[in-house]
Write a protein that holds these residues in place. Structure first.
Motif, PDB file in Angstrom:
ATOM      1  N   ASN A  73      -7.985   9.549  -0.981  1.00 13.52           N
ATOM      2  CA  ASN A  73      -8.574   8.209  -0.941  1.00 13.52           C
ATOM      3  C   ASN A  73      -8.045   7.420   0.246  1.00 13.52           C
ATOM      4  OD1 ASN A  73      -8.940   9.225  -3.586  1.00 13.52           O
ATOM      5  ND2 ASN A  73      -9.359   7.170  -4.316  1.00 13.52           N
ATOM      6  N   ALA A  74      -6.849   7.765   0.697  1.00 13.52           N
ATOM      7  CA  ALA A  74      -6.231   7.047   1.811  1.00 13.52           C
ATOM      8  C   ALA A  74      -5.212   7.954   2.479  1.00 13.52           C
ATOM      9  CB  ALA A  74      -5.542   5.784   1.314  1.00 13.52           C
ATOM     10  N   THR A  75      -4.959   7.706   3.739  1.00 14.12           N
ATOM     11  CA  THR A  75      -3.899   8.374   4.472  1.00 14.12           C
ATOM     12  C   THR A  75      -2.990   7.286   5.020  1.00 14.12           C
ATOM     13  OG1 THR A  75      -5.350  10.193   5.079  1.00 14.12           O
ATOM     14  CG2 THR A  75      -3.349   9.908   6.397  1.00 14.12           C
ATOM     15  N   LEU A  76      -1.732   7.342   4.640  1.00 14.22           N
ATOM     16  CA  LEU A  76      -0.747   6.361   5.095  1.00 14.22           C
ATOM     17  C   LEU A  76       0.143   7.052   6.108  1.00 14.22           C
ATOM     18  CD1 LEU A  76       0.233   4.897   1.605  1.00 14.22           C
ATOM     19  CD2 LEU A  76      -1.586   4.145   3.136  1.00 14.22           C
ATOM     20  N   ALA A  77       0.232   6.507   7.290  1.00 12.62           N
ATOM     21  CA  ALA A  77       1.018   7.157   8.340  1.00 12.62           C
ATOM     22  C   ALA A  77       1.695   6.111   9.216  1.00 12.62           C
ATOM     23  CB  ALA A  77       0.117   8.029   9.206  1.00 12.62           C
ATOM     24  N   VAL A  78       2.934   6.368   9.542  1.00 16.03           N
ATOM     25  CA  VAL A  78       3.702   5.545  10.473  1.00 16.03           C
ATOM     26  C   VAL A  78       4.515   6.512  11.319  1.00 16.03           C
ATOM     27  CG1 VAL A  78       5.505   3.814  10.729  1.00 16.03           C
ATOM     28  CG2 VAL A  78       3.841   3.580   8.889  1.00 16.03           C
ATOM     29  N   ALA A  79       4.463   6.352  12.614  1.00 12.48           N
ATOM     30  CA  ALA A  79       5.227   7.214  13.517  1.00 12.48           C
ATOM     31  C   ALA A  79       6.657   6.695  13.588  1.00 12.48           C
ATOM     32  CB  ALA A  79       4.585   7.243  14.899  1.00 12.48           C
ATOM     33  N   ASP A  80       7.455   7.042  12.570  1.00 14.84           N
ATOM     34  CA  ASP A  80       8.829   6.582  12.496  1.00 14.84           C
ATOM     35  C   ASP A  80       9.653   7.695  11.853  1.00 14.84           C
ATOM     36  OD1 ASP A  80      10.861   4.776  12.944  1.00 14.84           O
ATOM     37  OD2 ASP A  80       9.979   3.183  11.744  1.00 14.84           O
ATOM     38  N   LEU A 128       0.596  -1.406  -7.881  1.00 14.83           N
ATOM     39  CA  LEU A 128       0.207  -2.306  -6.792  1.00 14.83           C
ATOM     40  C   LEU A 128       0.779  -1.942  -5.429  1.00 14.83           C
ATOM     41  CD1 LEU A 128       0.646  -5.731  -8.607  1.00 14.83           C
ATOM     42  CD2 LEU A 128      -1.476  -4.476  -8.209  1.00 14.83           C
ATOM     43  N   TYR A 129       1.905  -1.242  -5.409  1.00 13.56           N
ATOM     44  CA  TYR A 129       2.601  -1.000  -4.153  1.00 13.56           C
ATOM     45  C   TYR A 129       3.096   0.437  -4.074  1.00 13.56           C
ATOM     46  CZ  TYR A 129       2.771  -6.076  -4.271  1.00 13.56           C
ATOM     47  OH  TYR A 129       2.417  -7.387  -4.354  1.00 13.56           O
ATOM     48  N   ALA A 130       3.357   0.896  -2.860  1.00  9.44           N
ATOM     49  CA  ALA A 130       4.029   2.161  -2.617  1.00  9.44           C
ATOM     50  C   ALA A 130       5.118   1.905  -1.581  1.00  9.44           C
ATOM     51  CB  ALA A 130       3.055   3.217  -2.102  1.00  9.44           C
ATOM     52  N   ARG A 135      -7.568  -2.913  -5.107  1.00 12.55           N
ATOM     53  CA  ARG A 135      -7.936  -2.707  -6.508  1.00 12.55           C
ATOM     54  C   ARG A 135      -9.093  -1.718  -6.704  1.00 12.55           C
ATOM     55  NH1 ARG A 135      -4.313  -4.233 -10.350  1.00 12.55           N
ATOM     56  NH2 ARG A 135      -3.216  -6.053  -9.627  1.00 12.55           N
ATOM     57  N   ASN A 136      -9.644  -1.184  -5.636  1.00 14.55           N
ATOM     58  CA  ASN A 136     -10.772  -0.263  -5.761  1.00 14.55           C
ATOM     59  C   ASN A 136     -10.345   1.199  -5.631  1.00 14.55           C
ATOM     60  OD1 ASN A 136     -10.195  -0.054  -3.089  1.00 14.55           O
ATOM     61  ND2 ASN A 136     -12.160  -0.770  -2.327  1.00 14.55           N
ATOM     62  N   GLY A 137      -9.060   1.480  -5.792  1.00 13.02           N
ATOM     63  CA  GLY A 137      -8.580   2.848  -5.724  1.00 13.02           C
ATOM     64  C   GLY A 137      -8.178   3.307  -4.338  1.00 13.02           C
TER      65      GLY A 137
END
Length: 158
Positions: free
Chosen positions: A9-16, A28-30, A47-49
């Motif tokens: 549903n989502a890709t979370l990425a940070v170059a760190d 609500l949070y990760a 709220r929509n997944g």
């Protein structure tokens, strides 16, 4: 019949440094640790997944705290982020919450205390709102003005 989708549903990425070493989430949070960067990132759920792909906040120990490898371990509630380091003998707790005079279960859903009441920082329930000076409580979080010739410091007593 329900199942996990075959695509995310989502890709979370940070170059760190070592982003993703620890991950914890609430409804609500990760929080995602990046211990080589001595940091962790908080992401917010829609709220929509889905999840907002941009970090809501980057958490570090701040000035004067010699934490190293912060974000090696992590945990999360709707109010607290707990971060560990493999080089320190401590857990670092970052708490957030409602300002004085408000209460709420998440940092973004704070409600104002009823009239003539007050609360302390980080209050989470309506019961944390107590009568202010010059008023006393009746047991249902409503406050009555102090009678003439009485001293009412606030709270439930007159």
């Amino acid at each position: 019949n329900t199942s996990w989708p075959s695509t995310p549903n989502a890709t979370l990425a940070v170059a760190d440094g070592q982003f993703g070493y620890c991950v914890s989430n609430s409804d609500l949070y990760a929080v995602v640790g990046a211990f080589r960067a001595n940091a962790a990132y908080i992401f917010k759920a829609a709220r929509n997944g889905t999840w907002d792909p941009d970090p809501f906040q980057r958490v570090t120990q701040g000035p004067g705290v010699p934490a190293r490898s912060l974000g090696f371990s992590c945990a999360l509630t709707n109010h607290d982020v707990i971060l560990g380091s493999y080089e320190d003998d401590s857990l670092f707790i970052h708490s957030s919450g409602c300002q004085p005079g408000y209460y709420g279960q998440t940092i973004e859903a704070c409600l104002q205390c009823p009239v003539h009441t007050r609360s302390l920082l980080y209050s989470r329930t309506l019961q944390n709102c107590t009568c202010g000076p010059g008023y006393y409580g009746t047991g249902d979080t409503s406050c009555v003005e102090c009678p003439e010739d009485f001293f009412c410091p606030g709270g439930a007593k007159r």
